[in-house]
Design a protein around this motif. Structure first.
Motif, PDB file in Angstrom:
ATOM      1  N   LYS A   1       0.821  -1.214   0.000  1.00  0.00           N
ATOM      2  CA  LYS A   1       0.000   0.000   0.000  1.00  0.00           C
ATOM      3  C   LYS A   1       0.854   1.262   0.000  1.00  0.00           C
ATOM      4  CE  LYS A   1      -4.029  -2.097   2.090  1.00  0.00           C
ATOM      5  NZ  LYS A   1      -4.947  -2.160   3.211  1.00  0.00           N
ATOM      6  N   GLN A   2       2.114   1.150   0.402  1.00  0.00           N
ATOM      7  CA  GLN A   2       2.999   2.311   0.429  1.00  0.00           C
ATOM      8  C   GLN A   2       3.656   2.585  -0.920  1.00  0.00           C
ATOM      9  OE1 GLN A   2       5.764   2.315   3.706  1.00  0.00           O
ATOM     10  NE2 GLN A   2       4.292   1.352   5.051  1.00  0.00           N
ATOM     11  N   ILE A   3       3.871   1.551  -1.696  1.00  0.00           N
ATOM     12  CA  ILE A   3       4.596   1.712  -2.956  1.00  0.00           C
ATOM     13  C   ILE A   3       3.871   2.631  -3.943  1.00  0.00           C
ATOM     14  CG2 ILE A   3       5.467   0.445  -4.973  1.00  0.00           C
ATOM     15  CD1 ILE A   3       6.115  -1.822  -2.844  1.00  0.00           C
ATOM     16  N   PRO A   4       2.556   2.554  -4.106  1.00  0.00           N
ATOM     17  CA  PRO A   4       1.892   3.493  -5.023  1.00  0.00           C
ATOM     18  C   PRO A   4       2.052   4.964  -4.627  1.00  0.00           C
ATOM     19  CG  PRO A   4       0.483   1.611  -4.611  1.00  0.00           C
ATOM     20  CD  PRO A   4       1.645   1.512  -3.655  1.00  0.00           C
ATOM     21  N   ILE A   5       2.356   5.224  -3.361  1.00  0.00           N
ATOM     22  CA  ILE A   5       2.583   6.601  -2.909  1.00  0.00           C
ATOM     23  C   ILE A   5       3.784   7.218  -3.623  1.00  0.00           C
ATOM     24  CG2 ILE A   5       3.246   7.991  -0.884  1.00  0.00           C
ATOM     25  CD1 ILE A   5       1.632   5.962   0.811  1.00  0.00           C
ATOM     26  N   LEU A   6       4.717   6.401  -4.054  1.00  0.00           N
ATOM     27  CA  LEU A   6       5.906   6.910  -4.738  1.00  0.00           C
ATOM     28  C   LEU A   6       5.535   7.767  -5.945  1.00  0.00           C
ATOM     29  CD1 LEU A   6       8.196   3.744  -4.599  1.00  0.00           C
ATOM     30  CD2 LEU A   6       8.152   5.686  -3.019  1.00  0.00           C
ATOM     31  N   HIS A   7       4.484   7.390  -6.645  1.00  0.00           N
ATOM     32  CA  HIS A   7       4.049   8.159  -7.813  1.00  0.00           C
ATOM     33  C   HIS A   7       3.583   9.555  -7.412  1.00  0.00           C
ATOM     34  CE1 HIS A   7       4.527   5.004 -10.770  1.00  0.00           C
ATOM     35  NE2 HIS A   7       3.998   4.160  -9.898  1.00  0.00           N
ATOM     36  N   ASN A   8       3.026   9.691  -6.223  1.00  0.00           N
ATOM     37  CA  ASN A   8       2.604  11.008  -5.742  1.00  0.00           C
ATOM     38  C   ASN A   8       3.795  11.925  -5.478  1.00  0.00           C
ATOM     39  OD1 ASN A   8       0.019   9.991  -5.817  1.00  0.00           O
ATOM     40  ND2 ASN A   8      -0.088   9.628  -3.617  1.00  0.00           N
ATOM     41  N   LEU A   9       4.976  11.335  -5.321  1.00  0.00           N
ATOM     42  CA  LEU A   9       6.195  12.096  -5.066  1.00  0.00           C
ATOM     43  C   LEU A   9       7.043  12.242  -6.325  1.00  0.00           C
ATOM     44  CD1 LEU A   9       7.096  10.438  -1.668  1.00  0.00           C
ATOM     45  CD2 LEU A   9       6.048  12.673  -2.028  1.00  0.00           C
ATOM     46  N   ASP A  10       6.415  12.085  -7.461  1.00  0.00           N
ATOM     47  CA  ASP A  10       7.079  12.205  -8.764  1.00  0.00           C
ATOM     48  C   ASP A  10       8.135  11.133  -9.012  1.00  0.00           C
ATOM     49  OD1 ASP A  10       5.514  14.353  -9.542  1.00  0.00           O
ATOM     50  OD2 ASP A  10       6.848  15.801  -8.584  1.00  0.00           O
ATOM     51  N   ILE A  11       8.016  10.000  -8.351  1.00  0.00           N
ATOM     52  CA  ILE A  11       8.861   8.844  -8.684  1.00  0.00           C
ATOM     53  C   ILE A  11       8.021   7.972  -9.601  1.00  0.00           C
ATOM     54  CG2 ILE A  11      10.147   6.862  -7.808  1.00  0.00           C
ATOM     55  CD1 ILE A  11      10.460   8.364  -5.165  1.00  0.00           C
ATOM     56  N   GLU A  12       8.161   8.235 -10.877  1.00  0.00           N
ATOM     57  CA  GLU A  12       7.343   7.551 -11.876  1.00  0.00           C
ATOM     58  C   GLU A  12       7.974   6.260 -12.370  1.00  0.00           C
ATOM     59  OE1 GLU A  12       4.325   8.545 -12.652  1.00  0.00           O
ATOM     60  OE2 GLU A  12       4.481  10.323 -11.396  1.00  0.00           O
ATOM     61  N   ARG A  13       9.267   6.132 -12.175  1.00  0.00           N
ATOM     62  CA  ARG A  13       9.965   4.961 -12.703  1.00  0.00           C
ATOM     63  C   ARG A  13      10.157   3.925 -11.604  1.00  0.00           C
ATOM     64  NH1 ARG A  13      14.912   7.400 -14.683  1.00  0.00           N
ATOM     65  NH2 ARG A  13      14.371   8.939 -13.132  1.00  0.00           N
ATOM     66  N   VAL A  14       9.163   3.045 -11.495  1.00  0.00           N
ATOM     67  CA  VAL A  14       9.178   1.953 -10.532  1.00  0.00           C
ATOM     68  C   VAL A  14       9.091   0.660 -11.337  1.00  0.00           C
ATOM     69  CG1 VAL A  14       8.038   0.927  -8.527  1.00  0.00           C
ATOM     70  CG2 VAL A  14       8.044   3.423  -8.813  1.00  0.00           C
ATOM     71  N   TYR A  15      10.142  -0.149 -11.251  1.00  0.00           N
ATOM     72  CA  TYR A  15      10.271  -1.316 -12.114  1.00  0.00           C
ATOM     73  C   TYR A  15      10.355  -2.613 -11.322  1.00  0.00           C
ATOM     74  CZ  TYR A  15      11.841   2.371 -15.304  1.00  0.00           C
ATOM     75  OH  TYR A  15      11.935   3.524 -16.052  1.00  0.00           O
ATOM     76  N   ALA A  16       9.898  -3.685 -11.938  1.00  0.00           N
ATOM     77  CA  ALA A  16      10.037  -5.036 -11.394  1.00  0.00           C
ATOM     78  C   ALA A  16      10.749  -5.900 -12.427  1.00  0.00           C
ATOM     79  CB  ALA A  16       8.669  -5.617 -11.059  1.00  0.00           C
ATOM     80  N   ASP A  17      11.604  -6.763 -11.938  1.00  0.00           N
ATOM     81  CA  ASP A  17      12.380  -7.657 -12.800  1.00  0.00           C
ATOM     82  C   ASP A  17      11.535  -8.843 -13.256  1.00  0.00           C
ATOM     83  OD1 ASP A  17      14.502  -9.098 -14.017  1.00  0.00           O
ATOM     84  OD2 ASP A  17      14.959 -10.089 -12.122  1.00  0.00           O
ATOM     85  N   ALA A  18      11.343  -8.953 -14.554  1.00  0.00           N
ATOM     86  CA  ALA A  18      10.512 -10.015 -15.126  1.00  0.00           C
ATOM     87  C   ALA A  18      11.045 -11.406 -14.772  1.00  0.00           C
ATOM     88  CB  ALA A  18      10.426  -9.853 -16.644  1.00  0.00           C
ATOM     89  N   LYS A  19      12.353 -11.566 -14.771  1.00  0.00           N
ATOM     90  CA  LYS A  19      12.955 -12.875 -14.472  1.00  0.00           C
ATOM     91  C   LYS A  19      12.699 -13.275 -13.015  1.00  0.00           C
ATOM     92  CE  LYS A  19      15.574 -16.319 -15.847  1.00  0.00           C
ATOM     93  NZ  LYS A  19      15.171 -17.225 -16.911  1.00  0.00           N
ATOM     94  N   SER A  20      12.802 -12.326 -12.104  1.00  0.00           N
ATOM     95  CA  SER A  20      12.528 -12.613 -10.693  1.00  0.00           C
ATOM     96  C   SER A  20      11.079 -13.039 -10.498  1.00  0.00           C
ATOM     97  CB  SER A  20      12.821 -11.380  -9.830  1.00  0.00           C
ATOM     98  OG  SER A  20      14.198 -11.054  -9.864  1.00  0.00           O
ATOM     99  N   ILE A  21      10.174 -12.400 -11.207  1.00  0.00           N
ATOM    100  CA  ILE A  21       8.753 -12.756 -11.139  1.00  0.00           C
ATOM    101  C   ILE A  21       8.547 -14.177 -11.663  1.00  0.00           C
ATOM    102  CG2 ILE A  21       6.461 -12.223 -12.072  1.00  0.00           C
ATOM    103  CD1 ILE A  21       7.423  -9.249 -12.108  1.00  0.00           C
ATOM    104  N   GLN A  22       9.170 -14.461 -12.793  1.00  0.00           N
ATOM    105  CA  GLN A  22       9.029 -15.778 -13.413  1.00  0.00           C
ATOM    106  C   GLN A  22       9.603 -16.881 -12.520  1.00  0.00           C
ATOM    107  OE1 GLN A  22      11.460 -16.294 -16.876  1.00  0.00           O
ATOM    108  NE2 GLN A  22      10.421 -18.164 -17.507  1.00  0.00           N
ATOM    109  N   LEU A  23      10.796 -16.666 -11.976  1.00  0.00           N
ATOM    110  CA  LEU A  23      11.445 -17.685 -11.139  1.00  0.00           C
ATOM    111  C   LEU A  23      10.646 -17.997  -9.875  1.00  0.00           C
ATOM    112  CD1 LEU A  23      15.198 -16.639 -11.435  1.00  0.00           C
ATOM    113  CD2 LEU A  23      14.103 -18.673 -12.403  1.00  0.00           C
ATOM    114  N   ARG A  24       9.890 -17.030  -9.392  1.00  0.00           N
ATOM    115  CA  ARG A  24       9.087 -17.225  -8.191  1.00  0.00           C
ATOM    116  C   ARG A  24       7.659 -17.649  -8.512  1.00  0.00           C
ATOM    117  NH1 ARG A  24      13.259 -14.481  -7.787  1.00  0.00           N
ATOM    118  NH2 ARG A  24      14.484 -14.391  -5.896  1.00  0.00           N
ATOM    119  N   GLN A  25       7.393 -17.861  -9.788  1.00  0.00           N
ATOM    120  CA  GLN A  25       6.090 -18.311 -10.279  1.00  0.00           C
ATOM    121  C   GLN A  25       4.946 -17.426  -9.779  1.00  0.00           C
ATOM    122  OE1 GLN A  25       5.894 -22.491  -9.278  1.00  0.00           O
ATOM    123  NE2 GLN A  25       7.567 -22.990 -10.669  1.00  0.00           N
ATOM    124  N   ILE A  26       5.188 -16.126  -9.843  1.00  0.00           N
ATOM    125  CA  ILE A  26       4.180 -15.147  -9.441  1.00  0.00           C
ATOM    126  C   ILE A  26       3.458 -14.673 -10.691  1.00  0.00           C
ATOM    127  CG2 ILE A  26       3.830 -12.853  -8.450  1.00  0.00           C
ATOM    128  CD1 ILE A  26       6.309 -13.401  -6.693  1.00  0.00           C
TER     129      ILE A  26
END
Length: 119
Positions: A64-89
């Protein structure tokens, strides 16, 4: 003087240690002083992005805290596709305010930073 560009890497799971909350707090503080901040979730840090996580009693829900970053002009929030895949998320299990990118893209983006902080 060269503009400061900060990359913050979240690589630890939520709630096992204070690292995840410390990383959020640091990011919020850094945004007040550095205009060019980008955030990367890699390895077990991916678990911080699950929108259905349950925070232990007395701790804040990090997802719930991470979306707040956009309110602070931190628009570049990335997730690693390989990490997602390896964890089967499933990407549908992640919060919506992130962009999923490949590791080589992460490397390229981080190389453009003159400061990198890893949690």
């Amino acid at each position: 003087m060269q503009a400061q560009k900060l990359s913050i890497i979240f690589q630890k799971p939520p709630y096992q240690t204070p690292n995840a909350q410390d990383a959020i707090d640091f990011t919020l503080a850094a945004a007040a002083f550095i205009k060019d901040v980008q955030v990367f979730f890699i390895e077990d840090g991916i678990y911080q992005l699950l929108h259905q996580q349950q925070a232990p009693l007395g701790l804040s829900n990090l997802a719930k805290q991470i979306p707040i970053l956009h309110n602070l002009d931190i628009e570049r929030v990335y997730a690693d596709a390989k990490s997602i895949q390896l964890r089967q998320i499933k990407t549908t299990d992640l919060i919506q305010s992130i962009k999923i990118i490949k590791r080589d893209e992460i490397k390229t983006l981080m190389q453009s930073s003159n400061m990198i902080v890893s949690y």
